[in-house]
Design a protein around this motif. Structure first.
Motif, PDB file in Angstrom:
ATOM      1  N   TYR A 104       0.833  -1.200   0.000  1.00 17.96           N
ATOM      2  CA  TYR A 104       0.000   0.000   0.000  1.00 17.96           C
ATOM      3  C   TYR A 104       0.868   1.250   0.000  1.00 17.96           C
ATOM      4  O   TYR A 104       0.567   2.208  -0.712  1.00 17.96           O
ATOM      5  CB  TYR A 104      -0.921  -0.043   1.215  1.00 17.96           C
ATOM      6  CG  TYR A 104      -1.748   1.198   1.375  1.00 17.96           C
ATOM      7  CD1 TYR A 104      -2.815   1.434   0.515  1.00 17.96           C
ATOM      8  CD2 TYR A 104      -1.449   2.136   2.348  1.00 17.96           C
ATOM      9  CE1 TYR A 104      -3.582   2.572   0.639  1.00 17.96           C
ATOM     10  CE2 TYR A 104      -2.198   3.282   2.488  1.00 17.96           C
ATOM     11  CZ  TYR A 104      -3.272   3.496   1.637  1.00 17.96           C
ATOM     12  OH  TYR A 104      -4.004   4.635   1.755  1.00 17.96           O
ATOM     13  N   ARG A 107       0.404   3.866  -3.194  1.00 15.38           N
ATOM     14  CA  ARG A 107      -0.327   5.122  -3.058  1.00 15.38           C
ATOM     15  C   ARG A 107       0.505   6.328  -3.507  1.00 15.38           C
ATOM     16  O   ARG A 107      -0.016   7.410  -3.687  1.00 15.38           O
ATOM     17  CB  ARG A 107      -0.796   5.315  -1.626  1.00 15.38           C
ATOM     18  CG  ARG A 107       0.325   5.580  -0.649  1.00 15.38           C
ATOM     19  CD  ARG A 107      -0.231   5.717   0.729  1.00 15.38           C
ATOM     20  NE  ARG A 107       0.756   6.371   1.550  1.00 15.38           N
ATOM     21  CZ  ARG A 107       0.506   7.390   2.359  1.00 15.38           C
ATOM     22  NH1 ARG A 107      -0.717   7.840   2.459  1.00 15.38           N
ATOM     23  NH2 ARG A 107       1.461   7.933   3.064  1.00 15.38           N
ATOM     24  N   GLN A 152      -2.908   7.875  -8.053  1.00  8.85           N
ATOM     25  CA  GLN A 152      -3.550   9.069  -7.495  1.00  8.85           C
ATOM     26  C   GLN A 152      -4.502   9.691  -8.509  1.00  8.85           C
ATOM     27  O   GLN A 152      -5.601  10.106  -8.173  1.00  8.85           O
ATOM     28  CB  GLN A 152      -2.483  10.097  -7.091  1.00  8.85           C
ATOM     29  CG  GLN A 152      -1.643   9.591  -5.932  1.00  8.85           C
ATOM     30  CD  GLN A 152      -0.586  10.611  -5.531  1.00  8.85           C
ATOM     31  OE1 GLN A 152      -0.390  11.629  -6.198  1.00  8.85           O
ATOM     32  NE2 GLN A 152       0.099  10.320  -4.440  1.00  8.85           N
TER      33      GLN A 152
END
Lengths: 266, 391
Positions: free
Chosen positions: A242, A246, A252
């Motif tokens: 994760y 991210r 994003q």
């Protein structure tokens, strides 16, 4: 993670007429691993689950469970091989009791046929009684509160208990792989926390069980999965932990839109 | 000391349960007898009103209902034995009324058909409009065997059931390609095709049907002659009364055993959510075909008894309307509730007969019944119950 791969998908493509719902997606899932699947709405997350469980037959590519090719087999047979699932909008057997729901989850472990049921009653009854026994133990393990309500119709349960019951029903088939489709949808923060505890307890109890979780709740995605797979427009955008995933700009973008991403970075 | 108190309490509890069971069963039998023998329509309406009041009262007083239910499950064996005794003695209480016996036979055959359909409509939510056709296939198969090859009733009975079962299978397999309303349409079409075939084929006697089906015999006793038991003579219909009662018993056994097994659970799962059921490992196609097969099997038995009872069958005995009637019985009585389905069958067989003034409006009556139940009480007179597991 060096445990052996249990479930593997390669080049999975799903076309509905002209629409490509999924294009060339690969994934691997190891024993005891939790794989999170994230992505915006319509990214193909549920499509992927439906392919694995045999509801859809992929246009190309293949799914292998411990090396055995699964796609093309009907959904009811795939359960018997060891893949169980829950549904995004909980799909319980609402007019049956909580206990019956879990017993039905043991369908593949029961053998009673039509002649047994009618002519060899004691055998059929013994089998059902055994299944009821196992189901009660399973309910107790999943949640004491759920066990207390085992003789109520499933439709009367509150949302959090329905999701627990779905998990108990899926576990009843003694799966090697458990697929959870948005387990926290419709839950508040407290319920989601309880759910996360449940899943942790489950993993502690069954270290071999591999899981795939489709999730939107980033708190859950941040803490539970070992790895995360990001889908967008039916394609794999990224894969990794994760923390890594991210930070990838394209991820994003997929979530926040290009403008917002640029603003965030600026 | 405390042990003996508990023991006494237990015995008194058992005694109460026994008396509740006995009162309920004997009361229901007495009610049925009055209803069968009532000739004045006002009495019939009065009895119906009484029945309705009892039902409403039971619904309003769930504790009483739970008490009765508890008594029956605690004293299941006694309830069954007393029930059998009542069924055996019942014809002696009918003042040798052949009409009452005839009504009972027809009601029991319909009860079997309704129980057969209940496997589909009630348990698995498959709208099958072809039960009447399976009934007809059973009747014709056994009648043809008896007329052309002198096959005895006792051999024709299983043979006809097998033939009907095969037809059920033949209907079930293509039906699986469709669902919901389309499935209903396929079964309606099947029923119409069967009716047309019976009407037009030569060996089925065309519209005239088959005549002169011989009465069954058992140990030299012809079912066409009066039944003499311990010096009491019962009308010849009593033979068929006992025969059809036995078939109802078999059907109840089927229903109970299938309901309380993996198969009943699988049907119920399919009814609630087919996709979720498939994802539990339930082979939807197989279980649906199985429901068709069981339905046709029992309907075939009922058809045989009917054919040998009346001795004359024609295609018009097995029209689409027969299927609709059976469906009405299941809906009104209570889907997936054995007792409810039987009560529905008795009520809807006897009511049009008892209220002769309305008999021209029979179809209207069934239509209104279905609409009324679906609007006011969709679960039927006796709603389905949750399963119980020992301990």
């Amino acid at each position: 993670m060096s445990a052996p791969v249990i479930l593997e998908g390669s080049g999975l493509t799903m076309r509905f007429g002209g629409l490509v719902a999924m294009a060339e997606v690969d994934f691997t899932l190891r024993k005891g691993e939790i794989l999170g699947i994230i992505g915006p709405n319509g990214a193909g997350k549920s499509t992927l689950l439906n392919i694995i469980t045999g509801i859809y037959v992929p246009s190309s590519g293949e799914v292998r469970l411990s090396g055995e090719r699964l796609n093309g087999q009907p959904a009811h047979r795939i359960v018997g091989k060891g893949i169980a699932r829950t549904f995004q909008s909980s799909r319980l057997f609402g007019d049956l009791s909580v206990l019956d729901n879990v017993i039905i989850g043991r369908h593949t472990h029961m053998k009673t046929g039509i002649f047994d049921a009618i002519l060899r009653r004691s055998k059929a009854e013994a089998e059902l009684a055994e299944a009821a026994d196992i189901a009660e133990r399973l309910l107790k393990a999943v949640s004491r509160g759920l066990y207390e309500q085992r003789h109520r119709p499933a439709a009367e349960l509150p949302q959090a208990d329905r999701r627990r019951l779905e998990i108990a029903r899926a576990l009843a088939s003694e799966p090697k792989v458990l697929l959870l489709d948005e387990p926290s949808s419709g839950m508040d923060d407290a319920d989601t926390d309880a759910l996360m505890d449940d899943i942790r307890a489950l993993c502690a109890e069954r270290p071999e069980l591999a899981m795939m979780i489709i999730e939107h709740d980033m708190r859950l995605v941040a803490s539970l999965p070992h790895r995360v797979l990001v889908l967008d427009y039916g394609q794999k955008l990224a894969e990794g932990s994760y923390e890594e995933v991210r930070l990838i700009p394209r991820v994003q973008e997929a979530y926040l839109g290009r403008k917002a991403t640029q603003n965030a970075q600026a | 000391m405390s042990v003996s108190v508990t023991a006494t309490r237990r015995t008194s509890g058992a005694a109460t349960a026994l008396s509740i069971v006995a009162l309920t069963e004997i009361g229901s039998a007495a009610f049925l007898r009055q209803f069968l023998l009532a000739e004045d329509w006002r009495v019939v309406v009065g009895l119906l009103g009484f029945f309705a009041i009892v039902l409403v009262a039971l619904q309003r007083l769930p504790t009483v209902e739970a008490r009765i239910e508890g008594a029956f499950s605690a004293q299941g064996r006694f309830a069954t034995l007393l029930g059998i005794a009542i069924v055996l003695l019942f014809p002696f209480l009918l003042e040798k009324s052949t009409y009452a016996l005839h009504l009972l036979i027809i009601a029991q055959l319909y009860a079997v058909l309704a129980l057969a359909l209940n496997f589909q409509l009630g348990s698995a939510n498959i709208p099958n409009f072809a039960t009447g056709a399976s009934y007809g296939i059973g009747a014709y198969a056994s009648a043809l065997l008896a007329l052309n090859w002198d096959v005895s009733f006792w051999l024709a009975l299983p043979a006809a059931a097998v033939v009907a079962t095969i037809f059920g299978f033949v209907l079930g397999v293509p039906s699986m390609r469709t669902r919901d309303s389309y499935l209903a349409l396929v079964t309606i079409a099947f029923g119409v095709v069967v009716h047309q075939l019976l009407n037009n084929l030569e060996f089925t006697g065309g519209p005239n049907g088959l005549v002169g089906i011989p009465a069954p015999e058992l140990f030299g006793h012809s079912f066409a002659s009066p039944l003499v038991i311990f010096g009491h003579s019962l009308p010849s219909q009593a033979n068929f009364y006992y025969l059809s009662a036995a078939l109802v018993g078999v059907s109840i056994l089927f229903a109970a055993r299938l309901h309380h097994s993996r198969i009943g659970l699988a049907w119920n799962a399919l009814r609630a959510d087919e996709l979720a059921a498939r994802c539990q490992g339930i082979n939807a196609t197989w279980y649906k075909v199985l429901a068709f097969v069981v339905d046709a099997f029992l309907a075939g038995f009922a058809g045989t008894i009917y054919a040998f009872y009346v001795g004359f069958i024609s295609p018009d005995n097995f029209t689409f309307l027969v299927s609709v009637t059976i469906m009405t019985m299941v809906i009104a009585g209570g889907m997936d509730n054995t007792l409810g389905v039987i009560v529905g069958a008795f009520l809807l067989t006897m009511l049009p007969e008892k209220l002769r003034a309305f008999s021209d409006y029979r179809i209207l009556f069934f239509g209104v019944t279905v609409i009324a139940f679906l609007m006011i009480r969709p679960q039927g007179i006796f709603p389905q119950r949750l399963r119980r597991y020992g301990g």
